[in-house]
Write an enzyme that holds these catalytic residues in place. Structure first.
Site, PDB file in Angstrom:
ATOM      1  N   THR B  13      11.211  -8.595   7.890  1.00  0.00           N
ATOM      2  CA  THR B  13      12.539  -8.063   7.558  1.00  0.00           C
ATOM      3  C   THR B  13      12.944  -6.937   8.507  1.00  0.00           C
ATOM      4  O   THR B  13      14.019  -6.970   9.105  1.00  0.00           O
ATOM      5  CB  THR B  13      12.530  -7.519   6.113  1.00  0.00           C
ATOM      6  OG1 THR B  13      12.018  -8.544   5.263  1.00  0.00           O
ATOM      7  CG2 THR B  13      13.922  -7.134   5.670  1.00  0.00           C
ATOM      8  N   ALA B  33      20.581   5.403  26.537  1.00  0.00           N
ATOM      9  CA  ALA B  33      19.198   5.604  27.003  1.00  0.00           C
ATOM     10  C   ALA B  33      19.101   5.638  28.524  1.00  0.00           C
ATOM     11  O   ALA B  33      18.099   6.096  29.071  1.00  0.00           O
ATOM     12  CB  ALA B  33      18.302   4.500  26.450  1.00  0.00           C
ATOM     13  N   ARG B  45       1.567 -14.021  11.948  1.00  0.00           N
ATOM     14  CA  ARG B  45       0.528 -15.034  11.748  1.00  0.00           C
ATOM     15  C   ARG B  45       1.133 -16.435  11.747  1.00  0.00           C
ATOM     16  O   ARG B  45       0.636 -17.340  12.389  1.00  0.00           O
ATOM     17  CB  ARG B  45      -0.217 -14.779  10.436  1.00  0.00           C
ATOM     18  CG  ARG B  45      -1.649 -14.347  10.686  1.00  0.00           C
ATOM     19  CD  ARG B  45      -2.378 -14.076   9.389  1.00  0.00           C
ATOM     20  NE  ARG B  45      -2.773 -12.688   9.309  1.00  0.00           N
ATOM     21  CZ  ARG B  45      -3.008 -12.037   8.180  1.00  0.00           C
ATOM     22  NH1 ARG B  45      -2.862 -12.658   7.015  1.00  0.00           N
ATOM     23  NH2 ARG B  45      -3.378 -10.788   8.202  1.00  0.00           N
ATOM     24  N   GLU B 129       9.906   7.923  12.822  1.00  0.00           N
ATOM     25  CA  GLU B 129      11.127   8.249  12.065  1.00  0.00           C
ATOM     26  C   GLU B 129      11.339   7.274  10.920  1.00  0.00           C
ATOM     27  O   GLU B 129      11.792   7.658   9.836  1.00  0.00           O
ATOM     28  CB  GLU B 129      12.336   8.239  13.019  1.00  0.00           C
ATOM     29  CG  GLU B 129      13.657   8.628  12.404  1.00  0.00           C
ATOM     30  CD  GLU B 129      13.683  10.073  11.908  1.00  0.00           C
ATOM     31  OE1 GLU B 129      13.512  10.245  10.679  1.00  0.00           O
ATOM     32  OE2 GLU B 129      13.867  11.004  12.707  1.00  0.00           O
ATOM     33  N   VAL B 132       9.788   7.619   6.988  1.00  0.00           N
ATOM     34  CA  VAL B 132      10.296   8.464   5.901  1.00  0.00           C
ATOM     35  C   VAL B 132      11.801   8.301   5.759  1.00  0.00           C
ATOM     36  O   VAL B 132      12.547   8.496   6.722  1.00  0.00           O
ATOM     37  CB  VAL B 132       9.973   9.953   6.160  1.00  0.00           C
ATOM     38  CG1 VAL B 132      10.480  10.815   5.010  1.00  0.00           C
ATOM     39  CG2 VAL B 132       8.484  10.173   6.365  1.00  0.00           C
ATOM     40  N   GLU B 190       9.549  -4.668  -5.737  1.00  0.00           N
ATOM     41  CA  GLU B 190       8.708  -5.780  -5.319  1.00  0.00           C
ATOM     42  C   GLU B 190       8.021  -6.426  -6.517  1.00  0.00           C
ATOM     43  O   GLU B 190       8.003  -5.866  -7.622  1.00  0.00           O
ATOM     44  CB  GLU B 190       7.669  -5.267  -4.326  1.00  0.00           C
ATOM     45  CG  GLU B 190       8.339  -4.719  -3.073  1.00  0.00           C
ATOM     46  CD  GLU B 190       7.333  -4.345  -1.991  1.00  0.00           C
ATOM     47  OE1 GLU B 190       6.406  -5.139  -1.764  1.00  0.00           O
ATOM     48  OE2 GLU B 190       7.491  -3.282  -1.394  1.00  0.00           O
ATOM     49  N   ASP B 201       4.173   5.647  -2.845  1.00  0.00           N
ATOM     50  CA  ASP B 201       4.994   5.521  -1.634  1.00  0.00           C
ATOM     51  C   ASP B 201       5.692   6.850  -1.332  1.00  0.00           C
ATOM     52  O   ASP B 201       5.694   7.317  -0.190  1.00  0.00           O
ATOM     53  CB  ASP B 201       6.027   4.404  -1.833  1.00  0.00           C
ATOM     54  CG  ASP B 201       7.008   4.319  -0.688  1.00  0.00           C
ATOM     55  OD1 ASP B 201       6.603   3.847   0.392  1.00  0.00           O
ATOM     56  OD2 ASP B 201       8.178   4.734  -0.860  1.00  0.00           O
ATOM     57  N   LYS B 205       5.242   9.523   2.059  1.00  0.00           N
ATOM     58  CA  LYS B 205       6.336  10.088   2.857  1.00  0.00           C
ATOM     59  C   LYS B 205       6.326  11.615   2.771  1.00  0.00           C
ATOM     60  O   LYS B 205       6.536  12.318   3.763  1.00  0.00           O
ATOM     61  CB  LYS B 205       7.668   9.533   2.364  1.00  0.00           C
ATOM     62  CG  LYS B 205       7.800   8.024   2.573  1.00  0.00           C
ATOM     63  CD  LYS B 205       8.964   7.451   1.772  1.00  0.00           C
ATOM     64  CE  LYS B 205       9.099   5.950   1.951  1.00  0.00           C
ATOM     65  NZ  LYS B 205       9.999   5.345   0.948  1.00  0.00           N
ATOM     66  N   GLY B 302      15.544  -1.139   3.790  1.00  0.00           N
ATOM     67  CA  GLY B 302      16.391  -2.237   4.227  1.00  0.00           C
ATOM     68  C   GLY B 302      16.190  -2.531   5.693  1.00  0.00           C
ATOM     69  O   GLY B 302      15.741  -1.680   6.460  1.00  0.00           O
TER      70      GLY B 302
END
Lengths: 440, 440
Positions: B13, B33, B45, B129, B132, B190, B201, B205, B302
């Site tokens: 994702t 950049a 896999r 970055e 968190v 989930e 979780d 963070k 997301g």
């Protein structure tokens, strides 16, 4: 390694904040930067006043140029303000090979193109986190944190004085003039508050954010600027009844036709986080195509909040001054040879929705006539709030207020419709028009 | 100049978000950049699944090590997750001289010290970055934007799943178990939600933010972690009546005795901006001594919000990979030889205020006994809300709820007082205790 040496041009409220925070947190800052950072020279026309701020912990001079001329000074912090002397000194510092940190939004919004070109040619940095939204690291967020995104729009409460005034007007139901005096008494507004209340300060900051968001040159002269002096407390009340707050927003938006760049009072849905930013606080909402909506909130002014941003720039420069310029972040976020020629849209071409308040004769058919004119102009209506005549003028009143929220249309179409409505004999006073932003 | 070449380990994702955003915004990112950034290899896999995501626009391999072994790859993006294989691969990538970007908070919170030491020794960057608060550039704000400050505390809603569940419980008055099922159906939780709902979780963070805020090593094992599974909808209602919202906060605070590092449900005054962060959104409040309060808000998870953070790291590395390591920002914000040995406080020594709900017999003297025990323990009371018995059990009810808000005391003192109150014969059920944070 000997500390990085900093000179402050024009030490005052912000400068003494920089001086004091650097001293207070020197160990911690050194642990971050890998090297000490010291203010060794400061300037102010009145040397005694500067001496009172720094004592004998830094050399005090009356002539800012003595700092620029000192070969030991690595970074010059410009806190003089204004366009003239500040511009000369910044350009002289760059020519002398000094890196520059400035909080001067007016200078950069108007003369940024010239200043950044000079800095680029000389290979020095000009950093300006403190120029926008005080201590909030919004320049860093836009310039580095959101580099993945095609930024769609930025909307911010970026002037604390006006947000304080609007918050007080809403809380206490007071009129603008009354609250302005209170704000001046409390030190939230200056003796001459013109730049703040007319939206000019916000437009300076918005111009800088627009440039780094979209990769366009700074072009303050193209900004549409409208302040809060005409705002009535009854409009704040009506907006509230319709589920909105009124905020002075700086808005810059990318459209297929060009870039919107505008500062004006705006209705914002009360449930948005930014609608709940009160008092002298600032907040900026950034909409990116990948990240979605992000918001940054904090103090937009004051000695130490602004010093926080100045020192963050000093630390960045301390890290990067020995690096190749290609290792540094470009001044305006995009490489100087890769700026876009996206044009700033004239205000007439901007599309937004509107709040209208009409003082009308309390007689049959008035609302039908007004809404008929809007329909003929192809402007559709989102909501209407009609006051009972007796709510306004008491028994036997012959006038009332009609409030209309419209859907989106161009400003020029709205202007034409407003002129027609204003000409109606049943419309008894100048129509109030406030733009409305859903920020969704 | 040829583009920077990126390999993604474990494309799914987030990885496809990185791939798609880099393609969609490639021109704009290159303008920022100064050089193109291209994903040229991805691993998964199941090669067919990876192929479905990237088509023939990148080389797909089953073995992540093929990416690390490719000398053309400049940066490795680790999106496999977990502690074991991810750790091996990150260390192998570092050993191969690759810069690493990872969204793996669990890995860094537990093995960060070893990983950052290896990266430092090899002179490569490990950027995180995305680990968190998803797309919110909070690591950059803490590590670079607020370097002037002695940071006092950080408090965040840093888990979208639990914030969604708490928002729904409050909005709809539903119980935890019901809302959890709804959240799973909508994809906000989930199939195995343990890490989210138990606060693990968030604690990962928080551990990272604590390290970069205070200049201490990552030490997840010292974190106090309490989730939301025991939270009742009646407590959300009572909190509301007292002017508070209940949020799962990660809080890390510097005190003279040590660093607090704790995740648990907290009452927060409803008027605070962070109390109004709803649904799956994240927000982090940072209190610095110079800047005061700042807040950062956005999507915490997301595909594309997380990709936004990964790509920001890719752009930073693109700029800095040719620089001397001293020109770069240290991994944990402070120079690796300048970390502090400030200890993490045991939970018993943490000072905070409390919300207590006691199910008691509806008879005279109960409240006096309970408040007497608190007074004897030197815990002062801020507010009491006593329910009418008939509000709970109807006519003839013999039980009622007493809600007490306390002022600050240490957790161990509160634990002792709770044990005494719990032993009272008139206290009829396990006492609910929720910590309260003013965040002022």
């Amino acid at each position: 390694m000997k500390p990085i040496q900093v000179g402050i041009l024009g030490i005052g409220t912000v400068g003494s904040g920089v001086f004091n925070v650097l001293q207070r947190n020197q160990e911690e800052i050194k642990r971050r930067a890998g090297r000490g950072i010291e203010v060794t020279m400061v300037s102010r026309r009145n040397v005694a006043e500067a001496q009172a701020l720094v004592g004998d912990r830094a050399q005090v001079v009356a002539d800012a140029r003595a700092i620029i001329a000192n070969p030991d000074i690595d970074i010059v912090v410009e806190l003089i303000g204004g366009y003239t002397l500040a511009k000369e000194l910044v350009l002289e510092a760059i020519a002398a090979g000094k890196h520059v940190v400035t909080a001067n939004k007016a200078l950069l919004a108007v003369h940024g193109t010239e200043i950044f070109a000079a800095a680029h040619a000389k290979g020095v940095m000009v950093a300006f986190e403190a120029a926008v939204a005080g201590g909030i690291p919004i320049i860093k967020a836009l310039r580095e944190g959101l580099t993945a995104n095609s930024i769609q729009w930025v909307a911010g409460i970026i002037n604390g004085t006006t947000n304080f005034i609007l918050s007080e007007m809403r809380d206490k139901g007071l009129d603008f003039a009354v609250v302005l005096k209170e704000a001046q008494r409390l030190g939230y507004a200056e003796a001459d508050p013109t730049f703040d209340i007319e939206g000019v300060d916000a437009a300076h900051k918005l111009t800088l954010m627009s440039a780094i968001a979209f990769g366009i040159p700074v072009q303050f002269d193209k900004a549409y600027v409208e302040g809060i002096t005409q705002l009535g407390s009854q409009d704040i009340k009506y907006a509230e009844q319709l589920g909105y707050r009124i905020k002075l927003l700086g808005i810059t938006k990318r459209t297929p036709q060009g870039v919107e760049l505008r500062v004006h009072p705006s209705l914002v849905p009360a449930k948005r986080l930014i609608a709940n930013v009160e008092g002298a606080m600032n907040a900026v909402v950034v909409q990116g195509d990948a990240v979605g909506t992000t918001l940054y909130y904090g103090k937009g002014a004051g000695s130490e909040p602004t010093a926080s941003a100045v020192i963050a720039d000093l630390v960045d420069i301390t890290r990067l001054h020995t690096a190749d310029p290609t290792n540094r972040v470009p001044h305006l976020a995009f490489q100087p040879d890769a700026l876009s020629d996206l044009q700033v849209l004239p205000m007439g071409d901007v599309i937004t929705s509107y709040y209208l308040r009409l003082r009308v004769a309390d007689q049959a058919g008035v609302l039908a006539t007004v809404t008929g004119l809007l329909a003929a102009a192809d402007i559709s209506i989102d909501a209407v709030l009609q006051r009972e005549a007796d709510e306004i003028g008491g028994e036997g009143a012959t006038q009332t207020d009609v409030i209309i929220l419209t859907h989106d249309c161009t400003e020029s179409r709205m202007n034409a419709a407003l002129a027609q409505m204003q000409a109606l004999p049943t419309v008894l006073a100048p129509i109030t028009r406030i733009r409305k932003e859903e920020l969704a």
